[in-house]
Design an enzyme around this catalytic site. Structure first.
Site, PDB file in Angstrom:
ATOM      1  N   HIS A 142       0.841  -1.199   0.000  1.00  0.00           N
ATOM      2  CA  HIS A 142       0.000   0.000   0.000  1.00  0.00           C
ATOM      3  C   HIS A 142       0.871   1.242   0.000  1.00  0.00           C
ATOM      4  O   HIS A 142       1.844   1.355   0.763  1.00  0.00           O
ATOM      5  CB  HIS A 142      -0.920   0.028   1.219  1.00  0.00           C
ATOM      6  CG  HIS A 142      -1.834   1.227   1.227  1.00  0.00           C
ATOM      7  ND1 HIS A 142      -2.865   1.373   0.325  1.00  0.00           N
ATOM      8  CD2 HIS A 142      -1.847   2.345   1.998  1.00  0.00           C
ATOM      9  CE1 HIS A 142      -3.478   2.515   0.544  1.00  0.00           C
ATOM     10  NE2 HIS A 142      -2.877   3.133   1.551  1.00  0.00           N
ATOM     11  N   SER A 143       0.536   2.205  -0.878  1.00  0.00           N
ATOM     12  CA  SER A 143       1.228   3.483  -0.983  1.00  0.00           C
ATOM     13  C   SER A 143       2.720   3.241  -1.262  1.00  0.00           C
ATOM     14  O   SER A 143       3.053   2.589  -2.249  1.00  0.00           O
ATOM     15  CB  SER A 143       0.987   4.304   0.288  1.00  0.00           C
ATOM     16  OG  SER A 143       1.350   5.645   0.117  1.00  0.00           O
ATOM     17  N   MET A 144       3.611   3.719  -0.426  1.00  0.00           N
ATOM     18  CA  MET A 144       5.019   3.452  -0.650  1.00  0.00           C
ATOM     19  C   MET A 144       5.281   1.961  -0.781  1.00  0.00           C
ATOM     20  O   MET A 144       6.137   1.517  -1.568  1.00  0.00           O
ATOM     21  CB  MET A 144       5.863   4.025   0.494  1.00  0.00           C
ATOM     22  CG  MET A 144       7.367   3.829   0.313  1.00  0.00           C
ATOM     23  SD  MET A 144       8.381   4.423   1.705  1.00  0.00           S
ATOM     24  CE  MET A 144       8.341   2.985   2.771  1.00  0.00           C
TER      25      MET A 144
END
Length: 256
Positions: A95-97
């Protein structure tokens, strides 16, 4: 079946060990996040899946270690840990990074002859879609404000001034790593990709998420959820259901 690779005691967490599982899910946290973010995923899937959550340096039980301020270096380190984990099919979720870290780790493993079954890239624009983001250059209060705005950090941490100041250097390293990361359009993996995104995510538009298709030589699927950057908080049951279907082969991830 071969035994599951043991936790290395540093990078990997198995909250609900499943040594008899015939598939594996490796989860990569967001900037400022920790392995425990994926505890609910582990609890939900551990009856059939070996769920492993990656713990980056600088947080929780690794909080005395310096953070890593380069996606490339972080991916090198994690790929070294996961090298040889070929005892069962392995899927990545980030998730995300964490989506970018998952992508870069998968690329390194593929270069060494290993294979990732699929990458679920959540809440992150495609690696070649760049924005001029400078959170890592803000003072501590500015970074804390960003964490509050994104609503992805444990409120207990945000309310504990001493603990918060202790982990801020690692969080700054995370933001430095992801905000200085850039990949060319022709950087690809062989694994198929499922891109998940919230329709009101200020960090990633649907169009930016759709461009993950540029970074795989296999198929790329897109699913849009109602919600913002941490749509996972409200749509966790739906996301876990999609993961379960992936592992059981009962349904492909649908395109929205």
């Amino acid at each position: 079946m071969n035994a599951a690779p043991a936790d290395d005691g540093l990078w990997c967490r198995r909250f609900h060990p499943a040594p008899e599982a015939n598939q594996r899910l490796v989860c990569f946290p967001h900037a400022g996040g920790s392995a425990s973010f994926y505890f609910p995923v582990s609890a939900a899937l551990s009856s059939t899946v070996d769920v492993v959550a990656v713990q980056y340096p600088g947080r929780q039980d690794r909080r005395t270690e310096p953070g890593v301020d380069s996606i490339e270096i972080l991916a090198d380190q994690i790929a070294e840990v996961l090298q040889g984990w070929d005892d069962r099919p392995t899927t990545f979720f980030g998730h995300s990074m964490g989506a970018v870290v998952a992508f870069e780790v998968a690329r390194r493993l593929e270069e060494s002859g290993s294979r990732v079954t699929r990458i679920f890239a959540s809440g992150r624009r495609a690696p070649s879609r760049l924005r001029d983001e400078q959170v890592h250059k803000k003072d501590d209060d500015g970074i804390v404000a960003e964490l509050r705005a994104m609503a992805g950090t444990d409120p207990q941490i945000l309310g504990d001034e001493e603990l918060l100041r202790m982990i801020l250097p690692a969080i700054r390293s995370d933001y430095t790593a992801i905000e200085t990361y850039a990949a060319p359009e022709d950087r690809t993996v062989a694994a198929p990709i499922s891109a998940f995104v919230g329709d009101d995510d200020p960090k990633t538009t649907v169009e930016e998420a759709a461009d993950w298709e540029r970074h795989t030589t296999a198929e790329c699927e897109l699913r849009v959820f109602g919600g913002g950057h941490f749509y996972l908080a409200d749509r966790s049951a739906e996301v876990i259901s999609l993961l379960r279907k992936h592992f059981t082969g009962t349904s492909a991830t649908t395109v929205s």
